[in-house]
Design a protein around this motif. Sequence first.
Motif, PDB file in Angstrom:
ATOM      1  N   ARG A   1     -14.496  20.428 -47.316  1.00  0.00           N
ATOM      2  CA  ARG A   1     -15.597  20.531 -46.338  1.00  0.00           C
ATOM      3  C   ARG A   1     -15.695  22.213 -46.022  1.00  0.00           C
ATOM      4  O   ARG A   1     -16.682  22.742 -45.761  1.00  0.00           O
ATOM      5  CB  ARG A   1     -15.577  19.994 -45.096  1.00  0.00           C
ATOM      6  CG  ARG A   1     -16.060  18.595 -45.461  1.00  0.00           C
ATOM      7  CD  ARG A   1     -16.094  17.561 -44.257  1.00  0.00           C
ATOM      8  NE  ARG A   1     -16.120  16.189 -44.444  1.00  0.00           N
ATOM      9  CZ  ARG A   1     -17.111  15.575 -44.657  1.00  0.00           C
ATOM     10  NH1 ARG A   1     -18.462  16.441 -44.231  1.00  0.00           N
ATOM     11  NH2 ARG A   1     -17.407  14.373 -44.537  1.00  0.00           N
ATOM     12  N   GLU A   2     -14.462  22.684 -46.047  1.00  0.00           N
ATOM     13  CA  GLU A   2     -14.285  24.068 -45.563  1.00  0.00           C
ATOM     14  C   GLU A   2     -14.425  25.142 -46.579  1.00  0.00           C
ATOM     15  O   GLU A   2     -15.032  26.409 -46.207  1.00  0.00           O
ATOM     16  CB  GLU A   2     -13.017  24.047 -44.849  1.00  0.00           C
ATOM     17  CG  GLU A   2     -12.604  23.125 -43.894  1.00  0.00           C
ATOM     18  CD  GLU A   2     -13.564  23.423 -42.583  1.00  0.00           C
ATOM     19  OE1 GLU A   2     -13.794  24.811 -42.262  1.00  0.00           O
ATOM     20  OE2 GLU A   2     -13.927  22.325 -42.060  1.00  0.00           O
ATOM     21  N   ARG A   3     -14.158  24.834 -47.770  1.00  0.00           N
ATOM     22  CA  ARG A   3     -14.339  25.930 -48.981  1.00  0.00           C
ATOM     23  C   ARG A   3     -15.080  25.112 -50.220  1.00  0.00           C
ATOM     24  O   ARG A   3     -14.226  25.327 -51.290  1.00  0.00           O
ATOM     25  CB  ARG A   3     -13.003  26.134 -48.971  1.00  0.00           C
ATOM     26  CG  ARG A   3     -12.726  27.746 -49.601  1.00  0.00           C
ATOM     27  CD  ARG A   3     -11.390  28.343 -49.543  1.00  0.00           C
ATOM     28  NE  ARG A   3     -10.514  27.755 -50.452  1.00  0.00           N
ATOM     29  CZ  ARG A   3     -10.309  28.062 -51.428  1.00  0.00           C
ATOM     30  NH1 ARG A   3     -10.594  29.060 -52.235  1.00  0.00           N
ATOM     31  NH2 ARG A   3      -9.077  27.297 -52.226  1.00  0.00           N
ATOM     32  N   PRO A   4     -16.095  25.287 -50.154  1.00  0.00           N
ATOM     33  CA  PRO A   4     -16.906  24.788 -51.491  1.00  0.00           C
ATOM     34  C   PRO A   4     -16.753  25.865 -52.362  1.00  0.00           C
ATOM     35  O   PRO A   4     -16.948  27.067 -52.037  1.00  0.00           O
ATOM     36  CB  PRO A   4     -18.458  24.443 -50.999  1.00  0.00           C
ATOM     37  CG  PRO A   4     -18.705  24.829 -49.872  1.00  0.00           C
ATOM     38  CD  PRO A   4     -17.374  25.079 -49.057  1.00  0.00           C
ATOM     39  N   ARG A   5     -16.729  25.632 -53.755  1.00  0.00           N
ATOM     40  CA  ARG A   5     -16.399  26.426 -54.799  1.00  0.00           C
ATOM     41  C   ARG A   5     -16.499  26.092 -56.266  1.00  0.00           C
ATOM     42  O   ARG A   5     -16.631  24.814 -56.322  1.00  0.00           O
ATOM     43  CB  ARG A   5     -14.923  27.387 -54.607  1.00  0.00           C
ATOM     44  CG  ARG A   5     -13.932  26.382 -54.837  1.00  0.00           C
ATOM     45  CD  ARG A   5     -12.670  26.920 -54.379  1.00  0.00           C
ATOM     46  NE  ARG A   5     -11.684  25.952 -54.461  1.00  0.00           N
ATOM     47  CZ  ARG A   5     -11.408  24.920 -53.394  1.00  0.00           C
ATOM     48  NH1 ARG A   5     -12.076  24.688 -52.498  1.00  0.00           N
ATOM     49  NH2 ARG A   5     -10.263  24.013 -53.819  1.00  0.00           N
ATOM     50  N   VAL A   6     -16.725  26.881 -57.136  1.00  0.00           N
ATOM     51  CA  VAL A   6     -16.412  26.358 -58.423  1.00  0.00           C
ATOM     52  C   VAL A   6     -15.388  27.075 -59.065  1.00  0.00           C
ATOM     53  O   VAL A   6     -15.175  28.244 -58.994  1.00  0.00           O
ATOM     54  CB  VAL A   6     -17.828  26.840 -59.366  1.00  0.00           C
ATOM     55  CG1 VAL A   6     -17.460  26.295 -60.735  1.00  0.00           C
ATOM     56  CG2 VAL A   6     -19.175  26.400 -58.441  1.00  0.00           C
ATOM     57  N   GLU A   7     -14.486  26.411 -59.676  1.00  0.00           N
ATOM     58  CA  GLU A   7     -13.203  26.815 -60.587  1.00  0.00           C
ATOM     59  C   GLU A   7     -13.444  26.796 -61.971  1.00  0.00           C
ATOM     60  O   GLU A   7     -13.643  25.507 -62.238  1.00  0.00           O
ATOM     61  CB  GLU A   7     -12.000  26.044 -59.963  1.00  0.00           C
ATOM     62  CG  GLU A   7     -11.669  26.079 -58.378  1.00  0.00           C
ATOM     63  CD  GLU A   7     -10.306  25.284 -57.874  1.00  0.00           C
ATOM     64  OE1 GLU A   7      -9.983  24.590 -58.917  1.00  0.00           O
ATOM     65  OE2 GLU A   7     -10.213  25.332 -56.770  1.00  0.00           O
ATOM     66  N   VAL A   8     -13.210  27.735 -62.677  1.00  0.00           N
ATOM     67  CA  VAL A   8     -13.726  27.915 -63.944  1.00  0.00           C
ATOM     68  C   VAL A   8     -12.253  28.240 -64.723  1.00  0.00           C
ATOM     69  O   VAL A   8     -11.844  29.252 -64.408  1.00  0.00           O
ATOM     70  CB  VAL A   8     -14.741  28.636 -64.341  1.00  0.00           C
ATOM     71  CG1 VAL A   8     -15.078  28.587 -65.822  1.00  0.00           C
ATOM     72  CG2 VAL A   8     -16.004  28.222 -63.586  1.00  0.00           C
ATOM     73  N   THR A   9     -11.858  27.400 -65.798  1.00  0.00           N
ATOM     74  CA  THR A   9     -10.641  27.904 -66.886  1.00  0.00           C
ATOM     75  C   THR A   9     -11.683  28.189 -68.208  1.00  0.00           C
ATOM     76  O   THR A   9     -12.491  27.318 -68.464  1.00  0.00           O
ATOM     77  CB  THR A   9      -9.729  26.885 -66.810  1.00  0.00           C
ATOM     78  OG1 THR A   9     -10.359  25.545 -67.395  1.00  0.00           O
ATOM     79  CG2 THR A   9      -9.128  26.825 -65.545  1.00  0.00           C
ATOM     80  N   LEU A  10     -11.147  29.152 -68.662  1.00  0.00           N
ATOM     81  CA  LEU A  10     -11.726  29.412 -70.112  1.00  0.00           C
ATOM     82  C   LEU A  10     -10.348  29.453 -70.841  1.00  0.00           C
ATOM     83  O   LEU A  10      -9.425  30.512 -70.815  1.00  0.00           O
ATOM     84  CB  LEU A  10     -12.171  30.966 -70.022  1.00  0.00           C
ATOM     85  CG  LEU A  10     -13.401  31.015 -69.288  1.00  0.00           C
ATOM     86  CD1 LEU A  10     -13.047  31.868 -67.866  1.00  0.00           C
ATOM     87  CD2 LEU A  10     -14.614  31.481 -69.927  1.00  0.00           C
ATOM     88  N   GLU A  11     -10.384  28.354 -71.800  1.00  0.00           N
ATOM     89  CA  GLU A  11      -8.990  28.456 -72.651  1.00  0.00           C
ATOM     90  C   GLU A  11      -9.615  28.759 -74.281  1.00  0.00           C
ATOM     91  O   GLU A  11     -10.527  27.835 -74.762  1.00  0.00           O
ATOM     92  CB  GLU A  11      -8.754  26.862 -72.803  1.00  0.00           C
ATOM     93  CG  GLU A  11      -7.321  26.961 -73.673  1.00  0.00           C
ATOM     94  CD  GLU A  11      -6.931  25.407 -73.566  1.00  0.00           C
ATOM     95  OE1 GLU A  11      -6.396  25.015 -74.491  1.00  0.00           O
ATOM     96  OE2 GLU A  11      -7.461  24.681 -72.728  1.00  0.00           O
TER      97      GLU A  11
END
Length: 129
Positions: free
Chosen positions: A110-120
């Motif tokens: 609720r406090e920190r919406p985000r998108v985390e992306v890894t590129l392998e």
Amino acid sequence: MTYRLVIPCALPGLNEYIAAERRSKYAAAGMKRRAEAVIAAAAREQLRGVRLTGPVVMGYTWVEKNRRRDRDNVAFARKFVQDALVRCGVLRGDGWKEIAGFTDAFAVDRERPRVEVTLEEREVEHDAV
């Protein structure tokens, strides 16, 4: 080698994009442009000098502020991420030769919406006949 990118906000979903397209022919383009600008800024800061040429597997963790949006609606924003990374030069392209696949995971913060992306990075595989 694996690289990580954190986009510090939730991105527009498919429903928002469709609504913008229906409002005017410029609204959706503006929405995409603004989303890509946020992604590009994060990429320039976090992936300085990274230039991937081979196939990559992209792992997405979509961290939403709540569970209101459907997962497929949220994951539509892959298009914005991949286009922005191509525009920044992190990815050479976003076709079959450059992106071997992707995964999606979902979480709530609720406090920190985000998108985390890894590129392998992956070794080049030859297409089966």
